[in-house]
Design a protein around this motif. Structure first.
Motif, PDB file in Angstrom:
ATOM      1  N   TRP A  76    -100.414  64.622  74.138  1.00 12.16           N
ATOM      2  CA  TRP A  76     -98.996  64.769  74.484  1.00 12.16           C
ATOM      3  C   TRP A  76     -98.765  66.033  75.299  1.00 12.16           C
ATOM      4  O   TRP A  76     -98.087  66.009  76.318  1.00 12.16           O
ATOM      5  N   VAL A  77     -99.309  67.144  74.830  1.00 19.66           N
ATOM      6  CA  VAL A  77     -99.079  68.427  75.497  1.00 19.66           C
ATOM      7  C   VAL A  77     -99.678  68.417  76.899  1.00 19.66           C
ATOM      8  O   VAL A  77     -99.157  69.066  77.805  1.00 19.66           O
ATOM      9  N   ARG A  79     -99.423  66.228  79.007  1.00 21.83           N
ATOM     10  CA  ARG A  79     -98.437  65.618  79.908  1.00 21.83           C
ATOM     11  C   ARG A  79     -97.153  66.444  80.029  1.00 21.83           C
ATOM     12  O   ARG A  79     -96.295  66.116  80.828  1.00 21.83           O
ATOM     13  N   TRP A  80     -96.998  67.456  79.202  1.00 20.90           N
ATOM     14  CA  TRP A  80     -95.773  68.255  79.173  1.00 20.90           C
ATOM     15  C   TRP A  80     -95.979  69.578  79.906  1.00 20.90           C
ATOM     16  O   TRP A  80     -97.115  69.989  80.164  1.00 20.90           O
ATOM     17  N   LYS A  82     -96.461  73.317  79.896  1.00 16.84           N
ATOM     18  CA  LYS A  82     -97.080  74.143  78.849  1.00 16.84           C
ATOM     19  C   LYS A  82     -96.162  75.267  78.371  1.00 16.84           C
ATOM     20  O   LYS A  82     -96.010  75.493  77.173  1.00 16.84           O
ATOM     21  N   ARG A  84     -92.908  75.552  78.524  1.00 13.20           N
ATOM     22  CA  ARG A  84     -91.766  75.005  77.787  1.00 13.20           C
ATOM     23  C   ARG A  84     -92.190  74.567  76.388  1.00 13.20           C
ATOM     24  O   ARG A  84     -91.465  74.785  75.417  1.00 13.20           O
ATOM     25  N   THR A  85     -93.365  73.989  76.271  1.00  9.04           N
ATOM     26  CA  THR A  85     -93.871  73.564  74.965  1.00  9.04           C
ATOM     27  C   THR A  85     -94.075  74.773  74.050  1.00  9.04           C
ATOM     28  O   THR A  85     -93.715  74.736  72.872  1.00  9.04           O
ATOM     29  N   ARG A  88     -90.635  76.137  72.964  1.00  5.95           N
ATOM     30  CA  ARG A  88     -90.025  75.259  71.953  1.00  5.95           C
ATOM     31  C   ARG A  88     -90.732  75.365  70.611  1.00  5.95           C
ATOM     32  O   ARG A  88     -90.092  75.369  69.561  1.00  5.95           O
TER      33      ARG A  88
END
Length: 173
Positions: A76-77, A79-80, A82, A84-85, A88
């Motif tokens: 998942w990460v 595709r996101w 980094k 911002r992850t 959050r």
């Protein structure tokens, strides 16, 4: 043309405002995480009279996230975004840890609350760690890369926490 040495890269990295903000933020974040890992068991024993079994379950709740969501989190990460992850995940960890004093102040703190907080912090830590491991390589340039220097900045904090936590290993949590 002289070749660029690692001594040349380190000052350039330290002068980078974005890297300094990132590195300082992660230092503060790790301070909170490490203090939280120390504080939850202490609060469980001192405020709630937790025994060995309770502390074992509390530790298992924190570590179970690595087994349960560790593999899918990587996919998942990937595709996101980094950064911002990581932000959050830090906000989730902060909110979960902030719930403990609020519950205590309200007179409602129970052991199961600490289990939930430990599990939530564990899940957020999994996502944070996965994003962190791929953030520096994706954010540093390839040519004349300060990547090795940037990557080397993180482990310098762990021995301090190992001493403060008295007896834990130097590995990050």
């Amino acid at each position: 043309m002289a070749s660029r040495t690692s001594g040349d890269v380190a000052p350039a990295l330290v002068r980078s405002p974005s890297f300094l903000a990132f590195w300082t933020g992660q230092g503060v974040s790790q301070l909170g995480v490490q203090l939280g890992q120390l504080a939850l068991p202490v609060l469980a024993v001192s405020l709630l009279g937790a025994g060995e079994m309770d502390l074992g379950v509390l530790n298992a709740a924190a570590m179970a996230a690595f087994l349960v969501v560790g593999l899918p989190a990587g996919a998942w990460v990937d595709r996101w975004l980094k950064r911002r992850t990581m932000v959050r995940a830090d906000l989730v960890r902060m909110a979960a840890m902030a719930a403990v004093p609020v519950l205590w102040w309200a007179g409602a703190l129970q052991m199961w609350h600490l289990y939930v907080v430990a599990a939530v912090v564990g899940v957020a830590t999994v996502f944070f760690d996965v994003a962190y491991q791929s953030y520096i390589p994706s954010s540093c340039t390839v040519r004349r890369s300060p990547r090795p220097t940037a990557s080397s900045k993180r482990p310098r904090r762990w021995p301090v926490w190992a001493v403060l936590r008295s007896g834990d290993s130097c590995s990050p949590s």
